[in-house]
Design a protein around this motif. Structure first.
Motif, mmCIF file in Angstrom:
data_model
loop_
_atom_site.group_PDB
_atom_site.id
_atom_site.type_symbol
_atom_site.label_atom_id
_atom_site.label_comp_id
_atom_site.label_asym_id
_atom_site.label_seq_id
_atom_site.Cartn_x
_atom_site.Cartn_y
_atom_site.Cartn_z
ATOM 1 N N LEU A 5 72.605 41.967 41.678
ATOM 2 C CA LEU A 5 72.650 40.677 42.386
ATOM 3 C C LEU A 5 71.589 40.685 43.475
ATOM 4 O O LEU A 5 71.607 41.551 44.361
ATOM 5 N N LEU A 6 70.678 39.736 43.407
ATOM 6 C CA LEU A 6 69.710 39.533 44.480
ATOM 7 C C LEU A 6 70.198 38.362 45.323
ATOM 8 O O LEU A 6 70.322 37.239 44.827
ATOM 9 N N MET A 7 70.501 38.642 46.598
ATOM 10 C CA MET A 7 70.907 37.599 47.540
ATOM 11 C C MET A 7 69.690 37.190 48.357
ATOM 12 O O MET A 7 69.191 37.975 49.157
ATOM 13 N N ALA A 8 69.231 35.964 48.172
ATOM 14 C CA ALA A 8 68.178 35.420 49.028
ATOM 15 C C ALA A 8 68.869 34.545 50.064
ATOM 16 O O ALA A 8 69.472 33.526 49.719
ATOM 17 N N THR A 9 68.810 34.963 51.327
ATOM 18 C CA THR A 9 69.579 34.305 52.382
ATOM 19 C C THR A 9 68.667 33.614 53.372
ATOM 20 O O THR A 9 67.775 34.242 53.958
ATOM 21 N N ASN A 10 68.889 32.334 53.569
ATOM 22 C CA ASN A 10 68.139 31.554 54.545
ATOM 23 C C ASN A 10 68.790 31.762 55.912
ATOM 24 O O ASN A 10 69.915 31.317 56.135
ATOM 25 N N ILE A 11 68.099 32.427 56.820
ATOM 26 C CA ILE A 11 68.688 32.753 58.127
ATOM 27 C C ILE A 11 68.778 31.536 59.042
ATOM 28 O O ILE A 11 69.474 31.574 60.058
ATOM 29 N N LEU A 12 68.098 30.437 58.684
ATOM 30 C CA LEU A 12 68.124 29.250 59.535
ATOM 31 C C LEU A 12 69.325 28.362 59.253
ATOM 32 O O LEU A 12 69.891 27.767 60.170
ATOM 33 N N ASP A 13 69.738 28.263 57.971
ATOM 34 C CA ASP A 13 70.879 27.400 57.657
ATOM 35 C C ASP A 13 72.066 28.169 57.075
ATOM 36 O O ASP A 13 73.066 27.574 56.670
ATOM 37 N N SER A 14 71.969 29.497 57.024
ATOM 38 C CA SER A 14 73.080 30.359 56.599
ATOM 39 C C SER A 14 73.554 30.069 55.184
ATOM 40 O O SER A 14 74.753 30.028 54.909
ATOM 41 N N ASN A 15 72.612 29.873 54.270
ATOM 42 C CA ASN A 15 72.941 29.685 52.863
ATOM 43 C C ASN A 15 72.261 30.754 52.021
ATOM 44 O O ASN A 15 71.186 31.251 52.381
ATOM 45 N N THR A 16 72.891 31.101 50.902
ATOM 46 C CA THR A 16 72.359 32.134 50.020
ATOM 47 C C THR A 16 72.225 31.597 48.598
ATOM 48 O O THR A 16 73.066 30.835 48.129
ATOM 49 N N ARG A 17 71.158 31.987 47.923
ATOM 50 C CA ARG A 17 71.005 31.721 46.500
ATOM 51 C C ARG A 17 71.001 33.056 45.771
ATOM 52 O O ARG A 17 70.263 33.973 46.143
ATOM 53 N N LEU A 18 71.840 33.162 44.751
ATOM 54 C CA LEU A 18 71.947 34.387 43.970
ATOM 55 C C LEU A 18 71.040 34.349 42.751
ATOM 56 O O LEU A 18 70.900 33.311 42.099
ATOM 57 N N LEU A 19 70.464 35.510 42.455
ATOM 58 C CA LEU A 19 69.819 35.737 41.167
ATOM 59 C C LEU A 19 70.535 36.938 40.566
ATOM 60 O O LEU A 19 70.555 38.011 41.161
ATOM 61 N N VAL A 20 71.157 36.733 39.399
ATOM 62 C CA VAL A 20 72.021 37.752 38.803
ATOM 63 C C VAL A 20 71.446 38.198 37.468
ATOM 64 O O VAL A 20 71.149 37.377 36.592
ATOM 65 N N VAL A 21 71.298 39.522 37.307
ATOM 66 C CA VAL A 21 70.742 40.078 36.082
ATOM 67 C C VAL A 21 71.626 41.235 35.621
ATOM 68 O O VAL A 21 71.959 42.119 36.409
ATOM 69 N N GLY A 22 72.032 41.214 34.348
ATOM 70 C CA GLY A 22 72.826 42.308 33.812
ATOM 71 C C GLY A 22 74.160 41.841 33.269
ATOM 72 O O GLY A 22 74.457 40.646 33.209
ATOM 73 N N GLU A 23 75.001 42.795 32.887
ATOM 74 C CA GLU A 23 76.295 42.454 32.298
ATOM 75 C C GLU A 23 77.345 42.197 33.379
ATOM 76 O O GLU A 23 77.212 42.652 34.506
ATOM 77 N N GLY A 24 78.373 41.458 32.995
ATOM 78 C CA GLY A 24 79.427 41.152 33.955
ATOM 79 C C GLY A 24 79.168 39.891 34.752
ATOM 80 O O GLY A 24 79.750 39.702 35.818
#
Length: 307
Positions: free
Chosen positions: A250-269
């Motif tokens: 799981l790659l969490m890209a987190t915007n520190i200005l508005d406190s939101n995260t977008r996930l990029l998920v690779v793999g099983e599960g």
């Protein structure tokens, strides 16, 4: 006998600062310790060390060749620690994370609290032992608290973090709001790093449901800027999964200005990820509004989904 003090692999500001602070305290109490690191400082930590004219700790890959005993800060899980952690004695732990995959043959000093930063706990260790914190060290510890709590905006933030952070700011003579924002922005300079470097910069491994789950967090001020490199990130993650044996990344890209995260998920599960956060992954991606903390908002629901 000399002991090494260190934080987790891929160290963040707290991992490096807490090691330095706790080593300083232990030496004041008559021990012989050295603060070291299990990786090079990231961009944010480099900014902090330069700001307070503090040298980076030396990096080690193993401990047994140097010492018989070690002290851990900002972690306890074996897979996040030095490679030969099983071959040395752990005498002290200062941490603010869950306890997992950790056991010792003998008794030890263990101080864990559900606060936003392990440097907050280190401050309490100074106070309980009646040891004064120098101004430079106070500035470093303040930086760690700002980093881990995103300037007191993270849901992991406690009243203790805020109170102690302000006390450290007073000792250091720092305007924590102005300095803190400058410091956090320094950590979002991603252009100079490759995707392979970024997916390992702040990554931790967790055992969940028999799978090895790797979670990395990248702070930014522009999510679209990060995801303009999506294809390269996918390729780097797929390569890392294959080489290291990670089942889910799981790659969490987190915007520190508005406190939101977008996930990029690779793999099983990936179905477990959807269940954990109540989202539908589209091409392996999902937005998580208000999510900024891996420790409190990502790992617990994901662990529950796997369990």
């Amino acid at each position: 006998m000399k002991e090494l003090v260190f934080g987790h692999q891929n160290p963040d500001t707290d991992a490096i600062v807490a090691a330095k602070a706790y080593s300083y305290l232990q030496n004041k109490l008559g021990k012989d310790t050295e603060a070291v690191a299990l990786g090079e400082p990231n961009e944010e930590t480099k900014f902090v060390l330069a700001h307070f004219d503090e040298p980076a700790p030396r990096v080690i890959e193993s401990a047994k060749a140097e010492v018989e005993a070690v002290m851990l800060v900002d972690h306890n899980e074996a897979q996040q620690s030095v490679a030969d952690i099983k071959d040395v004695t752990v005498t002290n732990v200062i941490d603010h994370h869950r306890i997992a995959n950790f056991e010792t043959a003998g008794p030890l000093y263990y101080h864990a609290e559900p606060v936003g930063c392990s440097s907050t706990i280190v401050y309490k260790e100074f106070a309980s032992n009646g040891v004064e914190i120098p101004a430079k060290l106070a500035g470093l510890m303040l930086s760690a608290i700002i980093s881990d709590t995103l300037l007191f905006k993270s849901p992991t933030t406690t009243a203790d973090d805020i109170e102690i952070g302000k006390k450290l700011a007073a000792i250091a003579g720092v305007d924590y709001e102005t300095y803190g924002l400058e410091m956090l922005k320094a950590g979002t300079n991603l252009a100079a790093k490759t995707e392979a470097e970024l997916i390992e910069a702040d990554a931790k491994s967790f055992e969940m449901g028999g799978l090895t789950v790797r979670i990395d967090q990248v702070n930014t001020v522009d999510l679209e800027d990060v995801f303009s490199r999506e294809a390269a990130f996918r390729a780097a993650i797929e390569a890392e999964n294959k080489v290291q044996g990670y089942d889910l990344f799981l790659l969490m890209a987190t915007n520190i200005l508005d406190s939101n995260t977008r996930l990029l998920v690779v793999g099983e599960g990936q179905d477990k990820v959807e269940a954990a956060f109540g989202v539908k992954l589209v091409d392996g991606k999902a937005d998580l509004p208000g999510v900024v903390s891996r420790k409190k908002q990502v790992v617990p629901p994901l662990q529950a989904a796997f369990d």
